[in-house]
Design an enzyme around this catalytic site. Structure first.
Site, PDB file in Angstrom:
ATOM      1  N   ARG A 166      -4.826  21.470   8.337  1.00 47.71           N
ATOM      2  CA  ARG A 166      -4.545  19.849   8.294  1.00 47.71           C
ATOM      3  C   ARG A 166      -2.852  20.244   8.146  1.00 47.71           C
ATOM      4  O   ARG A 166      -2.590  20.874   7.935  1.00 47.71           O
ATOM      5  CB  ARG A 166      -4.510  19.297   6.912  1.00 47.71           C
TER       6      ARG A 166
ATOM      7  N   SER B  90      -4.012   6.666  13.263  1.00 44.50           N
ATOM      8  CA  SER B  90      -4.812   8.083  12.765  1.00 44.50           C
ATOM      9  C   SER B  90      -4.856   8.712  13.897  1.00 44.50           C
ATOM     10  O   SER B  90      -5.504   9.419  14.869  1.00 44.50           O
ATOM     11  CB  SER B  90      -5.974   7.833  12.032  1.00 44.50           C
TER      12      SER B  90
ATOM     13  N   GLY C 261       0.695  -1.084  -0.540  1.00 36.62           N
ATOM     14  CA  GLY C 261      -0.094  -0.095   0.127  1.00 36.62           C
ATOM     15  C   GLY C 261       0.474   1.266  -0.140  1.00 36.62           C
ATOM     16  O   GLY C 261       1.936   1.028   0.026  1.00 36.62           O
TER      17      GLY C 261
ATOM     18  N   LYS D  65     -10.381   2.348  14.830  1.00 35.19           N
ATOM     19  CA  LYS D  65      -8.842   2.810  14.838  1.00 35.19           C
ATOM     20  C   LYS D  65      -8.628   2.830  16.197  1.00 35.19           C
ATOM     21  O   LYS D  65      -7.409   2.308  17.699  1.00 35.19           O
ATOM     22  CB  LYS D  65      -8.612   4.518  14.211  1.00 35.19           C
TER      23      LYS D  65
ATOM     24  N   LYS E  87      -9.591   2.149   4.690  1.00 36.37           N
ATOM     25  CA  LYS E  87      -9.352   3.397   4.884  1.00 36.37           C
ATOM     26  C   LYS E  87     -10.394   4.474   4.877  1.00 36.37           C
ATOM     27  O   LYS E  87      -9.661   5.677   5.353  1.00 36.37           O
ATOM     28  CB  LYS E  87      -8.213   4.461   4.799  1.00 36.37           C
TER      29      LYS E  87
ATOM     30  N   ASN F 147      -3.617  -8.673   0.838  1.00 31.40           N
ATOM     31  CA  ASN F 147      -4.206  -9.343   0.292  1.00 31.40           C
ATOM     32  C   ASN F 147      -4.478  -8.566  -1.411  1.00 31.40           C
ATOM     33  O   ASN F 147      -5.166  -8.797  -2.225  1.00 31.40           O
ATOM     34  CB  ASN F 147      -5.588  -9.510   0.694  1.00 31.40           C
TER      35      ASN F 147
ATOM     36  N   ARG G  12     -17.709  19.872   3.954  1.00 32.28           N
ATOM     37  CA  ARG G  12     -18.594  18.631   3.564  1.00 32.28           C
ATOM     38  C   ARG G  12     -18.402  17.931   5.277  1.00 32.28           C
ATOM     39  O   ARG G  12     -17.798  18.524   6.494  1.00 32.28           O
ATOM     40  CB  ARG G  12     -16.835  17.696   3.343  1.00 32.28           C
TER      41      ARG G  12
ATOM     42  N   TYR H 299     -15.167   3.854  10.702  1.00 26.00           N
ATOM     43  CA  TYR H 299     -13.368   4.131  10.062  1.00 26.00           C
ATOM     44  C   TYR H 299     -12.927   4.746  10.962  1.00 26.00           C
ATOM     45  O   TYR H 299     -11.636   3.467  11.791  1.00 26.00           O
ATOM     46  CB  TYR H 299     -13.102   5.121   9.249  1.00 26.00           C
TER      47      TYR H 299
ATOM     48  N   ASN I 179      -9.188  12.199  -0.629  1.00 27.65           N
ATOM     49  CA  ASN I 179      -8.926  13.103  -0.354  1.00 27.65           C
ATOM     50  C   ASN I 179      -8.487  14.291  -1.016  1.00 27.65           C
ATOM     51  O   ASN I 179      -8.216  14.104  -2.611  1.00 27.65           O
ATOM     52  CB  ASN I 179      -7.233  12.413  -0.472  1.00 27.65           C
TER      53      ASN I 179
HETATM   54  P1  NAD Z   1      -3.317   1.412   1.769  1.00 25.44           P
HETATM   55  O1  NAD Z   1      -5.298   1.073   1.447  1.00 25.44           O
HETATM   56  O2  NAD Z   1      -2.766   2.009   0.578  1.00 25.44           O
HETATM   57  O3  NAD Z   1      -2.366   0.614   2.559  1.00 25.44           O
HETATM   58  C1  NAD Z   1      -3.358  -0.450   3.067  1.00 25.44           C
HETATM   59  C2  NAD Z   1      -2.990  -1.871   2.508  1.00 25.44           C
HETATM   60  O4  NAD Z   1      -3.390  -2.944   3.156  1.00 25.44           O
HETATM   61  C3  NAD Z   1      -3.285  -1.995   1.071  1.00 25.44           C
HETATM   62  O5  NAD Z   1      -2.609  -2.406   0.076  1.00 25.44           O
HETATM   63  C4  NAD Z   1      -4.516  -3.258   0.982  1.00 25.44           C
HETATM   64  O6  NAD Z   1      -4.887  -4.114  -0.161  1.00 25.44           O
HETATM   65  C5  NAD Z   1      -4.003  -3.717   2.598  1.00 25.44           C
HETATM   66  N1  NAD Z   1      -5.203  -4.799   3.257  1.00 25.44           N
HETATM   67  C6  NAD Z   1      -6.347  -4.103   3.777  1.00 25.44           C
HETATM   68  N2  NAD Z   1      -6.655  -4.670   4.350  1.00 25.44           N
HETATM   69  C7  NAD Z   1      -5.526  -6.414   4.221  1.00 25.44           C
HETATM   70  C8  NAD Z   1      -6.552  -7.431   4.739  1.00 25.44           C
HETATM   71  N3  NAD Z   1      -7.485  -8.015   5.700  1.00 25.44           N
HETATM   72  N4  NAD Z   1      -5.620  -8.287   4.310  1.00 25.44           N
HETATM   73  C9  NAD Z   1      -4.039  -8.349   3.731  1.00 25.44           C
HETATM   74  N5  NAD Z   1      -4.521  -6.702   3.391  1.00 25.44           N
HETATM   75  C10 NAD Z   1      -4.401  -5.461   3.404  1.00 25.44           C
HETATM   76  O7  NAD Z   1      -3.829   3.184   2.875  1.00 25.44           O
HETATM   77  P2  NAD Z   1      -3.127   3.750   3.425  1.00 25.44           P
HETATM   78  O8  NAD Z   1      -2.512   5.196   3.126  1.00 25.44           O
HETATM   79  O9  NAD Z   1      -0.970   2.991   3.340  1.00 25.44           O
HETATM   80  O10 NAD Z   1      -2.251   3.092   5.020  1.00 25.44           O
HETATM   81  C11 NAD Z   1      -2.053   2.350   5.263  1.00 25.44           C
HETATM   82  C12 NAD Z   1      -2.703   1.890   6.903  1.00 25.44           C
HETATM   83  O11 NAD Z   1      -1.877   3.693   7.704  1.00 25.44           O
HETATM   84  C13 NAD Z   1      -4.352   2.385   6.869  1.00 25.44           C
HETATM   85  O12 NAD Z   1      -4.250   0.991   7.876  1.00 25.44           O
HETATM   86  C14 NAD Z   1      -4.641   3.288   7.577  1.00 25.44           C
HETATM   87  O13 NAD Z   1      -6.155   2.546   7.667  1.00 25.44           O
HETATM   88  C15 NAD Z   1      -3.718   4.024   7.960  1.00 25.44           C
HETATM   89  N6  NAD Z   1      -4.189   5.663   7.727  1.00 25.44           N
HETATM   90  C16 NAD Z   1      -3.732   6.421   6.879  1.00 25.44           C
HETATM   91  C17 NAD Z   1      -3.989   7.371   6.565  1.00 25.44           C
HETATM   92  C18 NAD Z   1      -4.199   8.107   5.188  1.00 25.44           C
HETATM   93  O14 NAD Z   1      -4.258   9.790   4.715  1.00 25.44           O
HETATM   94  N7  NAD Z   1      -4.066   7.542   4.268  1.00 25.44           N
HETATM   95  C19 NAD Z   1      -4.177   8.411   8.361  1.00 25.44           C
HETATM   96  C20 NAD Z   1      -3.992   7.267   9.217  1.00 25.44           C
HETATM   97  C21 NAD Z   1      -4.097   5.773   9.040  1.00 25.44           C
HETATM   98  C1  WQD Z   2      -8.057  17.528   3.645  1.00 27.73           C
HETATM   99  C2  WQD Z   2      -8.914  18.841   3.844  1.00 27.73           C
HETATM  100  C3  WQD Z   2     -10.925  18.701   3.342  1.00 27.73           C
HETATM  101  C4  WQD Z   2     -11.156  16.710  -0.156  1.00 27.73           C
HETATM  102  C5  WQD Z   2      -8.880  12.094   6.204  1.00 27.73           C
HETATM  103  C6  WQD Z   2      -9.395  11.582   6.593  1.00 27.73           C
HETATM  104  C7  WQD Z   2      -8.410  10.947   7.950  1.00 27.73           C
HETATM  105  C8  WQD Z   2      -7.000  10.790   7.743  1.00 27.73           C
HETATM  106  C9  WQD Z   2      -6.612  11.570   6.711  1.00 27.73           C
HETATM  107  C10 WQD Z   2      -7.292   7.915   7.382  1.00 27.73           C
HETATM  108  C11 WQD Z   2     -10.448  19.500   4.680  1.00 27.73           C
HETATM  109  C12 WQD Z   2     -10.364  19.661   2.150  1.00 27.73           C
HETATM  110  C13 WQD Z   2     -10.286  17.148   1.053  1.00 27.73           C
HETATM  111  C14 WQD Z   2     -11.503  17.741  -1.888  1.00 27.73           C
HETATM  112  C15 WQD Z   2     -11.927  19.722  -0.277  1.00 27.73           C
HETATM  113  N1  WQD Z   2      -7.260   9.203   7.067  1.00 27.73           N
HETATM  114  N2  WQD Z   2     -10.820  18.689   0.949  1.00 27.73           N
HETATM  115  N3  WQD Z   2     -11.507  18.913  -1.441  1.00 27.73           N
HETATM  116  O1  WQD Z   2     -10.210  14.687   5.859  1.00 27.73           O
HETATM  117  O2  WQD Z   2      -7.919  15.595   7.382  1.00 27.73           O
HETATM  118  O3  WQD Z   2      -8.514  13.269   6.422  1.00 27.73           O
HETATM  119  O4  WQD Z   2      -7.666  11.821   5.904  1.00 27.73           O
HETATM  120  O5  WQD Z   2      -6.990   7.958   9.236  1.00 27.73           O
HETATM  121  O6  WQD Z   2      -8.929   9.533   8.311  1.00 27.73           O
HETATM  122  O7  WQD Z   2     -10.536  11.892   7.425  1.00 27.73           O
HETATM  123  O8  WQD Z   2      -8.341  14.644   5.023  1.00 27.73           O
HETATM  124  O9  WQD Z   2      -7.497  14.716   2.625  1.00 27.73           O
HETATM  125  O10 WQD Z   2      -9.845  13.752   2.864  1.00 27.73           O
HETATM  126  O11 WQD Z   2      -9.231  16.261   3.873  1.00 27.73           O
HETATM  127  O12 WQD Z   2     -11.774  21.142   0.199  1.00 27.73           O
HETATM  128  O13 WQD Z   2     -11.867  17.253  -2.633  1.00 27.73           O
HETATM  129  O14 WQD Z   2      -9.241  19.460   2.237  1.00 27.73           O
HETATM  130  O15 WQD Z   2     -12.312  19.532   3.717  1.00 27.73           O
HETATM  131  O16 WQD Z   2     -10.280  20.096   5.166  1.00 27.73           O
HETATM  132  P1  WQD Z   2      -8.802  14.686   5.772  1.00 27.73           P
HETATM  133  P2  WQD Z   2      -8.583  14.741   3.159  1.00 27.73           P
END
Ligand code: NAD
Ligand code: WQD
Length: 334
Positions: free
Chosen positions: A230, A124, A10, A152, A84, A32, A288, A148, A198
């Site tokens: 943010r 997160s 990922g 966490k 996520k 997976n 939103r 979601y 996002n």
């Molecule tokens: P991502 O979707 O790119 O990566 C997650 C990976 O997990 C993917 O490759 C997916 O195929 C795999 N996966 C999901 N469910 C699975 C399962 N049941 N078994 C095996 N593999 C599985 O997401 P990411 O952005 O790299 O996020 C990684 C982690 O960080 C996640 O747990 C996410 O919730 C957390 N996180 C992400 C963000 C963000 O904004 N990207 C922010 C905070 C926390």
């Molecule tokens: C950022 C800012 C939106 C899209 C999310 C999850 C959080 C974490 C990170 C996993 C905000 C604005 C967005 C668009 C916009 N993920 N926006 N137009 O909401 O801070 O966090 O991702 O854990 O749990 O909630 O991130 O990138 O969606 O938004 O104006 O088309 O951009 O309103 O102010 P967010 P985001």
């Protein structure tokens, strides 16, 4: 050390594998592929020269995980695997609870069975809910606004209970703020299917003319320009935070990983336009639902305990996101 990385193909996982390999670790990946592509393994190899051992395996598949632990002497696990998407989690809560929570419980059970009691977990900033004040510190009250986020927060609770029951565990919870950016090679990055939720993936789709216009969700927040603020963090910095975490496993610990600096939506859009010399048409839309005005981290604890701070600025994040987008489009057109 021999590190098992769940979700390693990922977005954040792939960057972390690269940094782990650079730091001299061996890496085994379980994924997976529900939200990533197998080619990522080739790209990690191209960047590092190292071939990760890969298992296409669901973390809900207990026997599959047992096979991984039987075939590899794992020292520690970094657990990224999870779903996520906030909106999807509201529509399909059971899918999120099953995948994220049951998956983590099964993973921990198998780890315990094989005597591997060291795990870094991807949490997160969403666990701070609607913050009363910023910057956010690790000991602030926790709550969530969507399923979601609840997965966490519940997993954090499960891991804390696990540690309380058995102090032999080393458990580090990392609360990420808003990861954006990509590896400088342009080989790995965030490339969501369909219309992104996002901000940065949406900006890159508009800049590359795959979508016509960015909607800015609200300009009437109590922030200097009215748009949401943010703490955007470069994914390579985030990956480095995991390497530091692995070096400092010590009981149950929780760290914010953010820069400590907040940028508004328009700050990010304008930085992107300036750095990359591309147009990003946008229009102001309604807020939103569920969004908060402002969040950013107090990342002091990560600095003091892990010796970690974010090195990259917002311009690097914008530049590398665009570099990845352009190169990914070139690869797709070949
Ligand atoms: P991502 O979707 O790119 O990566 C997650 C990976 O997990 C993917 O490759 C997916 O195929 C795999 N996966 C999901 N469910 C699975 C399962 N049941 N078994 C095996 N593999 C599985 O997401 P990411 O952005 O790299 O996020 C990684 C982690 O960080 C996640 O747990 C996410 O919730 C957390 N996180 C992400 C963000 C963000 O904004 N990207 C922010 C905070 C926390
Ligand atoms: C950022 C800012 C939106 C899209 C999310 C999850 C959080 C974490 C990170 C996993 C905000 C604005 C967005 C668009 C916009 N993920 N926006 N137009 O909401 O801070 O966090 O991702 O854990 O749990 O909630 O991130 O990138 O969606 O938004 O104006 O088309 O951009 O309103 O102010 P967010 P985001």
């Amino acid at each position: 050390m021999n590190i098992l990385v769940t979700g390693g193909t990922g977005y954040i996982g792939s960057h972390t594998c690269v940094e782990l390999i650079k730091a001299g670790h061996d890496v085994v990946i379980v994924d997976n592929l529900c939200n990533s592509k197998i080619e990522v393994l080739d790209y990690i190899k191209e960047i590092t020269g190292y071939t990760c051992k890969f298992y296409e395996c669901d973390i809900l598949d207990r026997e599959g995980l047992q096979k991984v632990f039987t075939e590899n002497k794992i020292d520690s696990v970094i657990h990224f695997a999870g779903l996520k998407a906030v909106g999807e989690s509201c529509a399909k809560p059971l899918m999120y609870y099953r995948n994220n929570i049951s998956g983590t419980v099964i993973l921990c059970e198998v780890m315990a069975e094989f005597g591997v009691k060291s795990i870094v977990f991807s949490s997160s900033a969403t666990v701070y809910g609607i913050p009363k004040e910023v910057p956010l510190k690790e000991d602030f009250p926790l709550s969530t606004t969507n399923p979601y986020g609840s997965t966490k927060l519940m997993i954090e609770g499960i891991l804390k209970d696990l540690y309380n029951a058995d102090n032999e565990w080393d458990i580090t919870v990392l609360r990420y703020f808003n990861p954006i950016g990509a590896h400088e090679s342009g080989l790995i990055g965030e490339d969501p299917n369909g219309i992104p939720n996002n901000l940065m993936p949406y900006i890159t789709k508009v800049a590359s003319k795959q979508l016509p216009c960015l909607g800015v969700f609200g300009n009437d927040y109590p922030t200097p320009d009215g748009t949401g603020i943010r703490d955007y963090i470069h994914v390579v910095d985030l990956a480095d935070g995991h390497v530091k975490a692995i070096d400092h496993m010590d009981g149950y610990q929780v760290f914010n990983l953010g820069t400590g600096v907040g940028y508004s939506v328009l700050d990010l859009v304008n930085a992107f336009i300036k750095v990359n010399g591309v147009d990003v048409p946008y229009e102001i839309k309604d807020r939103r639902p569920g969004d908060i005005a402002e969040n950013f981290a107090d990342a002091t604890r990560a600095k003091e305990v892990l010796g970690w701070t974010a090195k990259y600025g917002v311009e690097d994040m914008c530049r590398s996101s665009w570099n990845f987008t352009v190169k990914a489009l070139e690869r797709k057109s070949k």
